[in-house]
Design a protein around this motif. Structure first.
Motif, short mmCIF file in Angstrom:
data_model
loop_
_atom_site.label_atom_id
_atom_site.label_comp_id
_atom_site.label_asym_id
_atom_site.label_seq_id
_atom_site.Cartn_x
_atom_site.Cartn_y
_atom_site.Cartn_z
N ALA A 132 50.51 38.72 41.14
CA ALA A 132 49.92 37.38 41.06
C ALA A 132 50.57 36.53 39.97
O ALA A 132 50.23 35.36 39.81
N LEU A 163 50.42 36.98 36.70
CA LEU A 163 49.49 36.80 35.57
C LEU A 163 49.89 37.68 34.40
O LEU A 163 50.27 38.84 34.57
N ASP A 212 39.01 32.82 36.08
CA ASP A 212 40.23 32.23 36.64
C ASP A 212 41.16 33.34 37.17
O ASP A 212 41.72 33.23 38.27
N TYR A 213 41.30 34.41 36.40
CA TYR A 213 42.09 35.56 36.85
C TYR A 213 41.50 36.15 38.13
O TYR A 213 42.23 36.48 39.08
N LYS A 242 39.73 34.82 40.46
CA LYS A 242 39.97 33.98 41.64
C LYS A 242 41.39 34.16 42.17
O LYS A 242 41.61 34.24 43.38
N LYS A 243 42.35 34.25 41.24
CA LYS A 243 43.75 34.40 41.65
C LYS A 243 44.05 35.80 42.17
O LYS A 243 45.03 35.99 42.90
N LEU A 244 43.24 36.76 41.80
CA LEU A 244 43.47 38.14 42.22
C LEU A 244 42.71 38.51 43.48
O LEU A 244 42.99 39.55 44.09
N THR A 245 41.75 37.69 43.88
CA THR A 245 40.97 37.99 45.08
C THR A 245 41.78 37.65 46.32
O THR A 245 42.38 36.57 46.43
N LYS A 246 41.82 38.58 47.26
CA LYS A 246 42.56 38.39 48.51
C LYS A 246 41.61 38.62 49.68
O LYS A 246 40.98 39.68 49.77
N GLY A 272 38.61 40.32 42.92
CA GLY A 272 39.24 40.09 41.62
C GLY A 272 38.57 40.78 40.46
O GLY A 272 39.24 41.25 39.53
N HIS A 318 31.42 32.36 43.72
CA HIS A 318 32.89 32.45 43.67
C HIS A 318 33.44 33.51 44.62
O HIS A 318 34.63 33.47 44.95
#
Length: 482
Positions: free
Chosen positions: A204, A206, A225-226, A228-232, A243, A297
């Motif tokens: 990701a 990060l 924030d992490y 959200k970016k790590l959730t797939k 995430g 979220h």
């Protein structure tokens, strides 16, 4: 015995004087010889009696060891949790101890953790207790068993063998000191952390979180924030990656945000008292944040989804969770992972107090062989012996500070983090941490069950956080914990 000898001599002298005056010197000589022979027999018996007894490992607080009276072999029972990862260490420890203490036999008794409370309660009531065990290895904890008057006061033993326990920090020893009396010897000291999948963070783009607990940039907003970016979510449940998993107990979540469900005195007296659930706005903030991870979220699984992703094993280990808040047992639980992982502080919040899990060795108050049990506890706590092999076998964070360097090197090899970073993240957990609520408040298994009934409804979206906290407050106040 010396008194007997003294009386015998006086008896001979007195009778000799009297006889001299009655029957004459010649006959006195013959009678006097008889008395002297009697005296020799008395002295011989007295000396035999003085030397023919052996103590059972020393008096209370002693460090003699070695077995029972007259060299008789003594058997003590060591109760442990059923754990496939521990059994070989337990067997080897017994073998090593018995080799050094041939007159003490250790019987190992293993019980599944979920059964320990019930079994121990029965044992305590019938006074068929194990000699050595850990009060925190049940679903209740130290306060519950101390409240049952089930734990031996170890103060005289500790004072006598203070040098051998000098590596255990005072703040850890104080956890099991009540009214100046010591009831447990810490065997390990585990903090709470955020574990993360390095491979998923790399993918990701990060940066890895810091290891410094004083770095306030690593806060809950940053962690979200992490997450959200790590959730797939591809639409296929089998491919979904969440995430962040934050499934800590409700009250421990409030600690992470500076709140608390209970008053400070609850943790010192062991009595829950009146809860403070609705008194501190940080409590609602903490529970709301956890619920939002799931419901708003969607970066964390709800209870049903968590059950589903756990069918294949620990969801962090199977790559279904990118970051997880967990106790320091993750250091050894995640060792077999087929991906790279790291460790970070619990995200920052003002007043944050991460949970500590400091497990002690205890001796039952009704132990029939407390001196021998103490010899075994000392052996378990020896940083050059069983405590070191325990750390090597389990990777559990040791209570004895003299083992911390070796532990940090071991964790550095496992995680790929530097030794300095491993030390920093662990030291911060203890700098800001506090001992787990279930260890310090009596009958916490009942309290926990009451809280969880409502927390499930909150995390499933069936109750609002405000409604849920009001319900928890009401239900806790209605508990009869006498």
């Amino acid at each position: 015995m010396l008194k007997i000898i003294q009386l015998a001599i006086e008896n001979v002298v007195t009778k000799g004087t009297i006889i001299k005056g009655v029957i004459g010197l010649k006959k006195v000589s013959s009678i006097y010889k008889i008395f002297m022979m009697m005296l020799i027999l008395v002295i011989s018996a007295a000396l035999t009696g003085c030397g023919g007894s052996e103590s059972s490992g020393g008096s209370s607080g002693g460090s003699g060891g070695g077995g029972g009276k007259g060299g008789k072999k003594v058997e003590i029972t060591w109760l442990v949790r059923t754990d496939a990862n521990m059994i070989e260490w337990e067997k080897q420890t017994i073998k090593d101890f018995e080799a050094k203490n041939p007159n003490i036999k250790v019987k190992l008794e293993t019980i599944p953790q979920d059964d320990i409370d019930q079994r121990l309660t029965t044992m305590i009531s019938s006074k068929t207790v194990p000699d050595v065990w850990s009060s925190n290895w049940a679903n209740s904890g130290f306060a519950t068993y101390r409240g049952m008057d089930a734990l031996l006061d170890l103060t005289p033993y500790v004072e006598n063998d203070a040098q051998q326990l000098s590596g255990i920090p005072e703040n850890l020893m104080d956890i099991y000191k009540v009214d100046g009396k010591i009831y447990g010897i810490p065997m390990l000291g585990i903090g709470s952390f955020l574990f993360y999948n390095k491979d998923l963070l790399d993918e990701a783009g990060l940066e890895y979180p810091p290891t410094d607990w004083d770095d306030t940039s690593w806060n809950w907003d940053k962690a979200l924030d992490y997450a959200k970016k790590l959730t797939k979510d591809t639409g296929k449940s089998e491919d979904k990656v969440y995430g962040l998993l934050y499934s800590s107990a409700a009250n421990l979540k409030t600690w992470d945000f500076g709140g608390d469900f209970f008053r400070p005195e609850a943790y010192t007296t062991g009595v829950m008292g009146e809860p403070t659930i609705l008194d501190n706005p940080k409590n609602e903030q903490a529970i709301q944040f956890g619920a939002d991870l799931i419901l708003k979220h969607k970066v964390s699984p709800n209870p049903a989804a968590l059950d589903a992703v756990s069918q294949l094993g620990d969801p962090f280990m199977t790559g279904k969770i990118a970051m997880v808040v967990n106790g320091g047992w993750g250091f050894w639980a995640y060792k077999p992972a087929e991906f790279n992982w790291g460790v970070a502080p619990i995200p920052y919040a003002d007043g944050r107090q991460p949970t500590l899990y400091v497990d002690p060795w205890n001796i039952s108050k009704d132990s029939k062989h407390p001196d021998e049990a103490w010899e075994f506890v000392k052996f378990l706590a020896d940083p050059n012996g069983a405590a070191k092999s325990f750390m090597q076998a389990t990777s559990a964070t040791p209570a004895d500070a003299s083992l911390m360097e070796d532990w940090a090197k071991q964790m550095s090899e496992i995680t790929g983090m530097s030794v300095e970073d491993v030390k920093q993240v662990n030291e911060g957990a203890f700098k800001y941490g506090r001992e787990s609520d279930n260890h310090l408040i009596m009958k916490f298994s009942t309290i926990s069950t009451t809280i969880n009934q409502t927390m499930n409804a909150i995390n499933e979206g069936k109750k609002s956080v405000k409604e849920g906290l009001e319900e928890i407050d009401k239900n806790l106040r209605s508990l009869k914990l006498d």
